[in-house]
Structures are given as structure tokens and as C-alpha cells.
Scaffold this motif. Structure first.
Motif, PDB file in Angstrom:
ATOM      1  N   ILE A 117      47.703  36.563  44.286  1.00 31.96           N
ATOM      2  CA  ILE A 117      48.652  37.197  44.906  1.00 31.96           C
ATOM      3  C   ILE A 117      49.069  38.611  44.517  1.00 31.96           C
ATOM      4  CG2 ILE A 117      51.109  36.970  45.772  1.00 31.96           C
ATOM      5  CD1 ILE A 117      50.622  33.845  45.990  1.00 31.96           C
ATOM      6  N   PRO A 118      49.167  39.664  45.374  1.00 34.38           N
ATOM      7  CA  PRO A 118      49.052  39.715  46.919  1.00 34.38           C
ATOM      8  C   PRO A 118      47.853  40.366  47.162  1.00 34.38           C
ATOM      9  CG  PRO A 118      50.250  41.794  46.179  1.00 34.38           C
ATOM     10  CD  PRO A 118      49.802  40.979  44.964  1.00 34.38           C
ATOM     11  N   HIS A 119      46.534  40.404  46.569  1.00 36.91           N
ATOM     12  CA  HIS A 119      45.552  41.094  46.720  1.00 36.91           C
ATOM     13  C   HIS A 119      44.273  40.281  47.357  1.00 36.91           C
ATOM     14  CE1 HIS A 119      47.512  43.898  44.487  1.00 36.91           C
ATOM     15  NE2 HIS A 119      47.307  43.471  43.194  1.00 36.91           N
ATOM     16  N   LYS A 120      44.496  38.998  47.909  1.00 33.23           N
ATOM     17  CA  LYS A 120      43.500  38.203  48.027  1.00 33.23           C
ATOM     18  C   LYS A 120      42.786  38.786  49.557  1.00 33.23           C
ATOM     19  CE  LYS A 120      43.445  33.727  46.523  1.00 33.23           C
ATOM     20  NZ  LYS A 120      43.721  32.287  46.337  1.00 33.23           N
ATOM     21  N   GLU A 121      43.604  38.999  50.390  1.00 33.36           N
ATOM     22  CA  GLU A 121      43.226  39.551  51.609  1.00 33.36           C
ATOM     23  C   GLU A 121      42.769  41.011  51.494  1.00 33.36           C
ATOM     24  OE1 GLU A 121      46.229  38.288  51.774  1.00 33.36           O
ATOM     25  OE2 GLU A 121      45.546  36.272  52.366  1.00 33.36           O
ATOM     26  N   ALA A 122      43.545  41.857  50.701  1.00 35.90           N
ATOM     27  CA  ALA A 122      43.225  43.429  50.582  1.00 35.90           C
ATOM     28  C   ALA A 122      41.990  43.633  50.029  1.00 35.90           C
ATOM     29  CB  ALA A 122      44.360  43.884  49.821  1.00 35.90           C
ATOM     30  N   VAL A 123      41.264  42.860  49.092  1.00 38.97           N
ATOM     31  CA  VAL A 123      39.820  43.165  48.573  1.00 38.97           C
ATOM     32  C   VAL A 123      39.174  43.250  49.606  1.00 38.97           C
ATOM     33  CG1 VAL A 123      40.444  42.747  46.364  1.00 38.97           C
ATOM     34  CG2 VAL A 123      39.694  40.974  47.707  1.00 38.97           C
ATOM     35  N   LEU A 124      38.979  42.346  50.651  1.00 35.06           N
ATOM     36  CA  LEU A 124      37.921  42.264  51.497  1.00 35.06           C
ATOM     37  C   LEU A 124      37.494  43.590  52.042  1.00 35.06           C
ATOM     38  CD1 LEU A 124      38.662  39.069  53.757  1.00 35.06           C
ATOM     39  CD2 LEU A 124      37.457  39.358  51.483  1.00 35.06           C
ATOM     40  N   PRO A 125      38.141  44.520  52.593  1.00 33.34           N
ATOM     41  CA  PRO A 125      37.702  45.798  53.258  1.00 33.34           C
ATOM     42  C   PRO A 125      37.202  46.654  52.158  1.00 33.34           C
ATOM     43  CG  PRO A 125      39.994  45.470  53.604  1.00 33.34           C
ATOM     44  CD  PRO A 125      39.513  44.363  52.862  1.00 33.34           C
ATOM     45  N   LEU A 126      37.445  46.430  50.644  1.00 32.23           N
ATOM     46  CA  LEU A 126      36.948  47.227  49.680  1.00 32.23           C
ATOM     47  C   LEU A 126      35.639  46.919  49.153  1.00 32.23           C
ATOM     48  CD1 LEU A 126      40.355  47.317  47.822  1.00 32.23           C
ATOM     49  CD2 LEU A 126      39.461  49.078  49.353  1.00 32.23           C
ATOM     50  N   ALA A 127      35.178  45.595  49.605  1.00 28.86           N
ATOM     51  CA  ALA A 127      33.997  44.952  49.082  1.00 28.86           C
ATOM     52  C   ALA A 127      32.589  45.616  49.758  1.00 28.86           C
ATOM     53  CB  ALA A 127      34.107  43.668  48.980  1.00 28.86           C
ATOM     54  N   ALA A 128      31.766  45.696  49.037  1.00 32.01           N
ATOM     55  CA  ALA A 128      30.450  46.086  49.530  1.00 32.01           C
ATOM     56  C   ALA A 128      29.801  44.832  50.384  1.00 32.01           C
ATOM     57  CB  ALA A 128      29.310  46.703  48.529  1.00 32.01           C
ATOM     58  N   ALA A 129      30.032  43.606  49.968  1.00 33.02           N
ATOM     59  CA  ALA A 129      29.521  42.478  50.571  1.00 33.02           C
ATOM     60  C   ALA A 129      30.607  41.443  50.352  1.00 33.02           C
ATOM     61  CB  ALA A 129      28.079  41.955  49.618  1.00 33.02           C
TER      62      ALA A 129
END
Ligand code: ATR
Length: 278
Positions: free
Chosen positions: A67-79
Motif C-alpha cells: 500500500i499504496p503502490h500495488k495498482e500504480a506499478v502496473l502501467p509502469l511495468a514492461a510486462a
């Protein structure tokens, strides 16, 4: 410049000081005499993208996110793995040689492996599951139960709309049950899972009629502070199989450790003791 070969990992969160993850990864690193370190990494949302760009250049091989980054990392991921996309959140990141990262979610498999370890007699076909709560943890648990083949899942949440949204997302195995109708369904459920914050230290308690539990029930509380919640104590009193929340915490960590440090870690009493120590 060459970088040191000591593999680093850590947990990114805000706040993160309470996290037990450093302790459990250190226990494994020591037990297997592996080089490496795992740190609590306090990171505010505004710095998340920058931090993730720099980490692999500093020797980080991976990270957990909370928390609070679990959703926010998705658009930053290459895969993004299929299960992380389905859950809509990630908890385990692995950096790749080119400095990008893959985002995975091991919460669902962690839940299921903890359940299978602490309730070895449980079978997905045994009957319906009753899931209390419709937050982020519930989403991972629903995905895991569906994948395990549970034929029917009754989902009850104080705010009914959130349960309806999850039911619409996951489809027919998941049916919404009114919060006020939980008592009537307790007897018919084979597995009962509390994913709400109720029962946690300092919070209200669950107020259902747990006298309806019996030896045939498996009761899993993902709350682990306290380890023995009122729900689990009631389950044990009635002869049901109780599965505590520490198991999910430990099992969700194992895939990241294996990926980053190269060893499938054991989840046993020694680890539980190390993580629970004050
Ligand atoms: P997590 O990611 O751990 O699942 P969350 O997304 O904040 O955390 O979800 C918390 C869950 O606990 C929700 O299902 C919440 O119910 P609401 O959707 O109605 O908020 C539930 N919860 C928290 N406090 C509660 C309370 N006092 N009574 C009933 N449910 C509660």
C-alpha cells in the motif's frame, strides 16, 4: 563502472516500517547462506516511477510493493503477468537486464498454498466458499478459488455494490450474498474466508453467529494481528479447521525470493517464529 554483485531487494510502500517482509527474507537469506539484502523502502507515490527506474541500476533484482503502490506499478511495468492483470494489482516485481521490470501478483497463490498447508484435507470440490469482504485481498482470493475449481463462491460485503462489481468481473461462480444473510449461509459453506479488516487489533470484531460452525468447516482469516482472531478461536472451539493469516503472508513472499535469490524457500515453524518475534 561495475556494480557489486550483491543482489538487493526490498519492499516499496508508504508507510512501510510495519512490514514484516524484511524479516522474513532475511531469515531465508541467512538460513540458506545466500548473499543478498532485503530492505524496507519508504517511497511516496510521486517518486514511484523514478525509484523504479533507478533501482535496477543500483543492484536491485526485484521488489515487493505494498500500500499504496500495488495498482500504480502496473502501467509502469514492461510486462504484467496474467494473474496480476486479472487481480488489477501487483505485489512482486522482477527487474530485467535492460532495466525494465515484470509485475506479478502472488497474493492469490500465496493464499491457496497457505490454505493447502494448514488445511491439507480441504478440497475445492467440497462445497461452496463464503468470502467476507470485497477489497483488494478479496479480489486475489476470488481469482485463486476460481482457479482452484471451487464451484460456488458466496461473496458478502458491508458495501454491497463492491461485491456486485467483483461478481460481475469474475462471473457466475461468484454470487453476491447480503451482509445480513451471512448467518443463514454459514452452515452450508465448506470454506469461510475473512478478507475484511474486522478482528484486527483496534478494529471491531466480526459479529456473525459462529456457533453454527462445525468439524466440517475450514475457516481462514487473513488477519494476522492478532494471529488467533476471535473468528479462528471460535472455529477451533467448534472443531473446525482454522487457517491463520500469517500463512498467506509467508507464502506470497516465496515466489519473489525464489526468483531474486535463486532458492525455493521453505515455509515452516522456524520461519513463523522468526517473523512473529516482537
Ligand atoms: P484489503 O486490500 O486488505 O482487502 P480494502 O481494499 O480496504 O483492504 O478492503 C477492506 C475490506 O474490509 C472491505 O471489504 C471493507 O468493506 P467496505 O467495502 O464496506 O468498506 C471491509 N471492512 C472494513 N471495515 C469494516 C467494518 N467496520 N464492517 C464491515 N466491513 C468492513
Amino acid at each position: 563502472m561495475t556494480y557489486p554483485s550483491l543482489p538487493l531487494a526490498g519492499v516499496l510502500g508508504d508507510p512501510v516500517a510495519h512490514s514484516r517482509s524484511p524479516r522474513l527474507h532475511h531469515h531465508w537469506l541467512q538460513r540458506y547462506s545466500l548473499p543478498g539484502a532485503y530492505l524496507p523502502l519508504p517511497v511516496v507515490a510521486a517518486d514511484l516511477a523514478t525509484v523504479l527506474t533507478v533501482m535496477p541500476r543500483m543492484g536491485f533484482v526485484g521488489a515487493n510493493v505494498t500500500i499504496p503502490h500495488k495498482e500504480a506499478v502496473l502501467p509502469l511495468a514492461a510486462a504484467v503477468t496474467d494473474r496480476a492483470r486479472r487481480i488489477g494489482a501487483a505485489n512482486t516485481l522482477t527487474f530485467r537486464p535492460d532495466g525494465t521490470f515484470e509485475a506479478d501478483n502472488t497474493d492469490g497463490i500465496g493464499f491457496l498454498n497457505a490454505l493447502l498447508q494448514q488445511a491439507p484435507g480441504w478440497e475445492s470440490a467440497a462445497g461452496p466458499a463464503l468470502v467476507l469482504g470485497a477489497g483488494g485481498a478479496a479480489r486475489a482470493i476470488l481469482a485463486a478459488l476460481i482457479d482452484a475449481g471451487v464451484p460456488k463462491i458466496w461473496l458478502a460485503n458491508r458495501t454491497r455494490e463492491k461485491a456486485e462489481a467483483l461478481s460481475a468481473f469474475f462471473g457466475p461462480p461468484v454470487a453476491v450474498l447480503g451482509w445480513e444473510d451471512v448467518d443463514d449461509r454459514l452452515s452450508a459453506a465448506a470454506l469461510i474466508v475473512n478478507t475484511t479488516a474486522l478482528g484486527m487489533e483496534g478494529k471491531e470484531k466480526l459479529s456473525f453467529d459462529f456457533n453454527k460452525l462445525n468439524e466440517s468447516h475450514v475457516v481462514n482469516d487473513i488477519v494476522y494481528t492478532p494471529l488467533e482472531t476471535d473468528l479462528l478461536a471460535a472455529a477451533r472451539r467448534k472443531g473446525a479447521t482454522a487457517v491463520d493469516g500469517l500463512g498467506m503472508l509467508l507464502h506470497q513472499a516465496a515466489p519473489g525470493f525464489a526468483r531474486w535469490f535463486g532458492k525455493e524457500p521453505e515455509i515452516d515453524t522456524a520461519l513463523r517464529t522468526a517473523v512473529l518475534a516482537p
